[in-house]
Design a protein around this motif. Structure first.
Motif, mmCIF file in Angstrom:
data_model
loop_
_atom_site.group_PDB
_atom_site.id
_atom_site.type_symbol
_atom_site.label_atom_id
_atom_site.label_comp_id
_atom_site.label_asym_id
_atom_site.label_seq_id
_atom_site.Cartn_x
_atom_site.Cartn_y
_atom_site.Cartn_z
ATOM 1 N N PHE A 20 40.412 -7.816 27.387
ATOM 2 C CA PHE A 20 40.823 -7.008 26.539
ATOM 3 C C PHE A 20 40.215 -7.045 25.201
ATOM 4 C CE2 PHE A 20 42.488 -2.828 25.065
ATOM 5 C CZ PHE A 20 43.255 -3.332 23.987
ATOM 6 N N ALA A 21 40.356 -8.363 24.873
ATOM 7 C CA ALA A 21 39.925 -8.840 23.361
ATOM 8 C C ALA A 21 38.392 -8.857 23.356
ATOM 9 C CB ALA A 21 40.254 -10.313 23.117
ATOM 10 N N ASN B 27 30.317 -0.681 15.000
ATOM 11 C CA ASN B 27 30.624 0.021 13.886
ATOM 12 C C ASN B 27 31.050 -1.017 12.503
ATOM 13 O OD1 ASN B 27 30.725 2.660 14.782
ATOM 14 N ND2 ASN B 27 32.724 2.419 15.707
ATOM 15 N N ILE C 103 36.677 -6.764 24.943
ATOM 16 C CA ILE C 103 36.044 -5.304 24.772
ATOM 17 C C ILE C 103 36.243 -4.903 23.407
ATOM 18 C CG2 ILE C 103 36.643 -3.143 25.774
ATOM 19 C CD1 ILE C 103 37.600 -4.250 28.482
ATOM 20 N N ILE C 104 37.415 -5.072 22.714
ATOM 21 C CA ILE C 104 37.559 -4.842 21.355
ATOM 22 C C ILE C 104 36.652 -5.303 20.519
ATOM 23 C CG2 ILE C 104 39.320 -4.971 19.588
ATOM 24 C CD1 ILE C 104 40.298 -3.056 21.554
ATOM 25 N N TRP C 105 36.243 -6.630 20.738
ATOM 26 C CA TRP C 105 35.068 -7.301 19.684
ATOM 27 C C TRP C 105 33.733 -6.558 19.895
ATOM 28 C CZ3 TRP C 105 30.871 -10.521 20.898
ATOM 29 C CH2 TRP C 105 30.410 -11.099 19.684
ATOM 30 N N SER D 231 42.319 -11.625 27.600
ATOM 31 C CA SER D 231 41.288 -12.237 27.140
ATOM 32 C C SER D 231 40.077 -10.887 27.376
ATOM 33 C CB SER D 231 40.588 -13.346 27.769
ATOM 34 O OG SER D 231 41.668 -14.247 27.695
ATOM 35 N N LEU E 298 33.322 -3.527 20.956
ATOM 36 C CA LEU E 298 33.571 -2.262 20.260
ATOM 37 C C LEU E 298 33.281 -2.364 18.742
ATOM 38 C CD1 LEU E 298 36.303 -0.485 22.469
ATOM 39 C CD2 LEU E 298 33.667 -0.062 22.360
ATOM 40 N N LEU E 299 33.904 -3.433 18.044
ATOM 41 C CA LEU E 299 34.004 -3.548 16.820
ATOM 42 C C LEU E 299 32.487 -3.712 16.167
ATOM 43 C CD1 LEU E 299 37.095 -5.833 15.932
ATOM 44 C CD2 LEU E 299 36.495 -3.257 15.316
#
Lengths: 274, 212
Positions: free
Chosen positions: B17-18, B28, B20-22, B15, B24-25
């Motif tokens: 990790f997800a 950009n 963090i990815i979101w 969770s 980061l997205l």
């Protein structure tokens, strides 16, 4: 859920219990509900099968009719009584040794037809040329046909109108067919008494029935008069030479009434009775 | 118990990790939800165009459409031995869907008559009939081009008749011919008495149904 299923939908297998009333009612309710849903669906569901027919008005198919008018003049240019002896059938009583001029005229609205000549006193059956359209006639058409008849004995001749094309038409070019009567050809027709096997099959089928008995209306009753000697105006007896003169007069007198007759010999039809 | 703690730890890590990815997205990428509204909405339902047109060749040799007032066979025709009447037809599909069509000839009525032998007869007993179809006019001419050909194709007795269904694509056409004749062999049995001519009343129907 399990309780609902057991109360309303469970049907025990055979021999393992009774079907509850609730199960029966629930099934009826489901059926009724399905019907209601289907009826309701008809209000918003559309379907169609297209067809298109084109019909004409009633068409009438009908036939033509063919008949022939017949007039006969004797050697003194006197008309001979022609009796309507049946439908499309006419009978004339002719005396022996007199040259009669017969004129057949097309009647009716059929394009072509012919006449069949027969009689109880002779066995031969004669067909005339086509009356009406005939590609072998001058101008492709023949509305009138003339020929002469001479009998060796008193005879009764039946003229039977027949539509269509004569079975003897193919013999048009056949000069030996003595039973095919052409206009003003030099043809002699010999008549013999009827023999039982003398009629050809096609002639039998064409006649279809024997000549019916004469049904003479009261106003057209024929009389059987004794034969009289016919004398010219100056009282001279008729000789062979005089007969020829009368014959030529009878034929030439017809030329003014219709088509021009050729100066060639007339058609002479001899009817002999034995 | 140890397994449950282990799975809890794994799901927590995933969770994070997800997320963090979101996040980061987000630096950009852009997310958009497009929508539009229109005040006028029209829904058009187009019904398939289903149209059959039948024509016949009239006395002037022109194609003329058949309707309920059209007489295909001439009233002036008088049948006698050897008479042949041919009516060319043209069947067209002027719609947008293919269909199957058939031609029917129906005896609506008839009148008997008495012939020269004093017998009652029916005219249709002495008539022959035929229907032929072809894809082109040239093919039709090969079937009915002259009297002999027409007679060859009219051998059936005149009675109520229904042809087989033939398929016709959209925009296509078929040529046909109705043939009625009196054979040359008909003798005086059909030569009627002056009391009244025999007759037959014929109805011509061309029926088209959509293909399934």
């Amino acid at each position: 859920m399990k309780n609902i299923y057991e109360d309303f939908f469970y049907v025990p297998k055979h021999g393992y219990g009774k079907v509850k009333e609730k199960v029966l009612y629930s099934r009826i309710a489901v059926m009724i509900g399905t019907i209601i849903i289907c009826l309701a669906a008809m209000s918003f569901v559309a379907f169609a099968f297209f067809t298109h027919d084109i019909a004409s008005q009633t068409n009438t198919i009908k036939t033509a009719i063919f008949d022939a008018k017949i007039s006969i003049l004797d050697n003194e240019k006197k008309p001979v009584n022609v009796i309507q002896s049946g439908k499309f059938e006419k009978t004339a009583n002719l005396k022996k040794d007199i040259v009669y001029t017969v004129t057949l005229e097309k009647d009716g609205n059929a394009k072509t037809g012919f006449c069949v000549l027969s009689g109880e006193d002779f066995s031969d059956i004669y067909h005339t040329q086509q009356l009406g359209e005939d590609i072998n006639a001058d101008g492709g058409k023949r509305n009138e046909l003339k020929f002469t008849i001479k009998a060796t004995e008193d005879v009764s001749i039946v003229f039977f109108s027949h539509w269509g094309t004569s079975s003897k038409y193919a013999d048009y070019e056949n000069a030996d067919d003595k039973n095919y009567i052409k206009a003003w050809d030099n043809v002699e027709i010999t008549v013999t008494p009827i023999a039982s096997n003398s009629l050809e099959e096609d002639e039998k089928t064409e006649l279809k029935t024997p000549v019916p008995s004469v049904d003479i209306p009261d106003s057209e009753e024929t009389t059987s008069e004794p034969q009289e000697t016919i004398l010219p105006d100056d009282g001279e007896e008729i000789t062979n030479a005089t007969e020829n003169e009368i014959e030529s007069e009878a034929t030439s007198s017809q030329s003014s009434s219709s088509e021009q007759l050729s100066s060639e010999e007339t058609t002479s039809v001899e009817l002999k009775t034995e | 118990m140890e397994n449950r703690i282990k799975f809890k730890k794994i799901s927590f890590v995933l969770s994070v990790f997800a997320i963090i990815i979101w996040l980061l997205l987000g630096t950009n990428a852009s997310v958009a939800w497009f929508s539009d509204t229109s005040n006028e909405v029209s829904n058009i339902f187009n019904v398939a165009d289903f149209k059959l047109v039948v024509s016949y060749k009239n006395d002037n040799n022109q194609w003329e459409e058949i309707d309920a007032t059209t007489k295909v066979f001439s009233d002036e025709a008088l049948y006698e031995p050897g008479y042949v009447q041919v009516v060319p037809l043209k069947i067209e599909n002027k719609g947008s869907v293919p269909f199957n069509f058939k031609t029917s000839v129906i005896i609506n009525d008839y009148r008997s008559a008495t012939n020269v032998y004093n017998e009652t007869f029916k005219l249709q007993d002495y008539l022959k009939f035929g229907v032929v179809f072809a894809k082109t006019e040239a093919e039709l001419s090969e079937l009915i081009g002259n009297r002999d050909l027409a007679e060859q194709n009219a051998q059936e007795p005149l009675e109520t008749y229904h042809s087989n269904y033939l398929p016709l694509e959209a925009g296509g056409k078929y040529y046909g011919a109705l043939i009625v004749r009196m054979p040359k062999e008909v003798s005086n049995v059909a030569n009627y008495d002056v009391l009244g001519p025999p007759k037959v009343e014929l109805g011509i129907v061309v029926k088209a149904g959509q293909q399934q």
